[in-house]
Design an enzyme around this catalytic site. Structure first.
Site, short mmCIF file in Angstrom:
data_model
loop_
_atom_site.label_atom_id
_atom_site.label_comp_id
_atom_site.label_asym_id
_atom_site.label_seq_id
_atom_site.Cartn_x
_atom_site.Cartn_y
_atom_site.Cartn_z
N HIS A 92 0.84 -1.21 0.00
CA HIS A 92 0.00 0.00 0.00
C HIS A 92 0.87 1.25 0.00
CE1 HIS A 92 -3.23 -2.71 0.79
NE2 HIS A 92 -2.94 -2.91 2.05
N SER A 122 -15.51 -0.47 3.86
CA SER A 122 -14.70 -1.67 4.10
C SER A 122 -13.60 -1.38 5.13
CB SER A 122 -14.09 -2.15 2.77
OG SER A 122 -13.39 -3.34 2.95
N PHE A 216 -15.97 -14.86 -4.68
CA PHE A 216 -15.96 -14.40 -3.30
C PHE A 216 -16.29 -15.50 -2.27
CE2 PHE A 216 -18.02 -12.50 0.42
CZ PHE A 216 -16.94 -11.80 0.93
P1 A3P Z 1 -15.61 -5.65 1.69
O1 A3P Z 1 -15.18 -5.22 3.06
O2 A3P Z 1 -16.40 -4.57 0.98
O3 A3P Z 1 -16.33 -6.95 1.68
P2 A3P Z 1 -8.16 -5.93 0.49
O4 A3P Z 1 -7.89 -7.31 0.07
O5 A3P Z 1 -7.48 -4.92 -0.37
O6 A3P Z 1 -7.91 -5.72 1.96
O7 A3P Z 1 -9.71 -5.66 0.24
C1 A3P Z 1 -10.68 -6.30 1.04
C2 A3P Z 1 -12.02 -6.17 0.33
O8 A3P Z 1 -12.01 -7.04 -0.81
C3 A3P Z 1 -13.17 -6.62 1.21
O9 A3P Z 1 -14.29 -5.84 0.81
C4 A3P Z 1 -13.29 -8.08 0.82
O10 A3P Z 1 -14.51 -8.67 1.13
C5 A3P Z 1 -13.09 -7.97 -0.69
N1 A3P Z 1 -12.73 -9.25 -1.30
C6 A3P Z 1 -11.79 -10.14 -0.90
N2 A3P Z 1 -11.77 -11.22 -1.70
C7 A3P Z 1 -12.70 -11.00 -2.65
C8 A3P Z 1 -13.17 -11.78 -3.75
N3 A3P Z 1 -12.67 -12.98 -4.03
N4 A3P Z 1 -14.16 -11.25 -4.51
C9 A3P Z 1 -14.69 -10.04 -4.23
N5 A3P Z 1 -14.30 -9.28 -3.19
C10 A3P Z 1 -13.32 -9.75 -2.40
#
Ligand code: A3P
Length: 281
Positions: A92, A122, A216
């Site tokens: 990041h 999120s 997801f």
């Molecule tokens: P939400 O909190 O809106 O559900 P990062 O990986 O950058 O930390 O981002 C996390 C976000 O990506 C979360 O969003 C999470 O649920 C979502 N996420 C993780 N895996 C995913 C997938 N396979 N498909 C869609 N969204 C996903």
């Protein structure tokens, strides 16, 4: 942890001398086939990390263990050096903080974008649910913190505008932009384009398998099983990285007034930006 105005969560349980390590990232050596995913937190890094790893491995059979073990600001240098190639790194941090050698070699970067309203929701949930943060604030207060960048990793606007400028100023640098919303809309198409960018030969079957394996609900189930030992780190022992995985969940959180405020700040901060996000209204 404050590194010249850049705020990072303190990971001192995982990485001793974190400040020194993060400052030293500039000097780390890269390998030509390194790939780096860059994103503001909560933009879908776990998801894309899995997809990119599967593409480079040429197989959708195995969910990878731990994205955090390939996250630049979270690992000490020896651990970085031990990661097996082809490495799919993630971070990041800002472009200017990346290893100089990585930039010199023009290692590939995948930059992930997500609608900032969904990012805010999120990230709020993340802060609230990860016990280490000791944060029990309310959404109506959090949104102000998010808009003013008083969260770890700083302002979404600063981060996003900085990357946009990097992309504009370095037209020859291999940076592939991918958006969370496009991945949700047509994952197969996006994965195919990503494979092309990575120079991976992936047939229709493999692309379809990767899209399915990284769906997801499937990913959530498998990852949560692997991560079960870390449940104590989460509020009510509920693992929270795979929360809802939807586009537009912000509509369940924002009041009309909060939405107006967000739109006003967004219009001002992003007035010169060409990035466009789906589902902002
Ligand atoms: P939400 O909190 O809106 O559900 P990062 O990986 O950058 O930390 O981002 C996390 C976000 O990506 C979360 O969003 C999470 O649920 C979502 N996420 C993780 N895996 C995913 C997938 N396979 N498909 C869609 N969204 C996903």
């Amino acid at each position: 942890l404050d590194i010249d105005g850049y705020y990072l969560p303190t990971f001192d349980k995982i990485i001793p001398n974190q400040e020194e390590e993060v400052r030293s990232i500039r000097t780390w050596k890269a390998k030509d086939d390194d790939v780096l995913l860059c994103a503001y937190p909560k933009s879908g890094t776990h998801w894309l990390w899995e997809v990119a790893s599967m593409l480079l491995n040429g197989s959708a059979d195995r969910i990878n263990l731990n994205k955090a073990s390939a996250m630049l600001e979270l690992i000490p240098q020896p651990m970085y050096e031990d990661i097996q190639s082809p490495r799919v790194l993630n971070s990041h941090i800002y472009f200017r903080m990346l290893p100089e050698d990585f930039v010199k070699r023009k290692c590939k970067i995948v930059y992930i974008l997500r609608n900032p309203k969904d990012v805010a929701v999120s990230f709020f949930n993340h802060h609230f649910k990860v016990l280490e943060y000791e944060y029990s604030g309310k959404w109506e207060n959090y949104i102000h913190r998010f808009l003013t960048g008083q969260v770890d990793y700083g302002s979404w606007f600063d981060y996003t505008l900085d990357w946009e400028k990097v992309i504009q100023d370095n037209p020859d640098y291999p940076i592939h932009i991918i958006s969370y919303e496009d991945m949700k809309k047509d994952g197969t198409k996006e994965i195919k384009q990503l494979a092309q960018f990575l120079g991976v030969k992936a047939d229709e079957e493999l692309i379809k398998c990767i899209a399915g394996a990284c769906d997801f609900e499937r990913m959530k189930k498998e990852k949560n099983l692997l991560d079960i030992a870390t449940a104590d780190e989460w509020r009510d022992k509920e693992l929270g990285i795979y929360r809802k995985g939807q586009v537009g969940d912000w509509k369940n959180w924002f009041t009309v007034a909060q939405n107006e405020l967000f739109d006003t700040v967004y219009a001002e901060r992003m007035k010169n930006s060409k990035f466009q996000f789906r589902c902002m209204v």
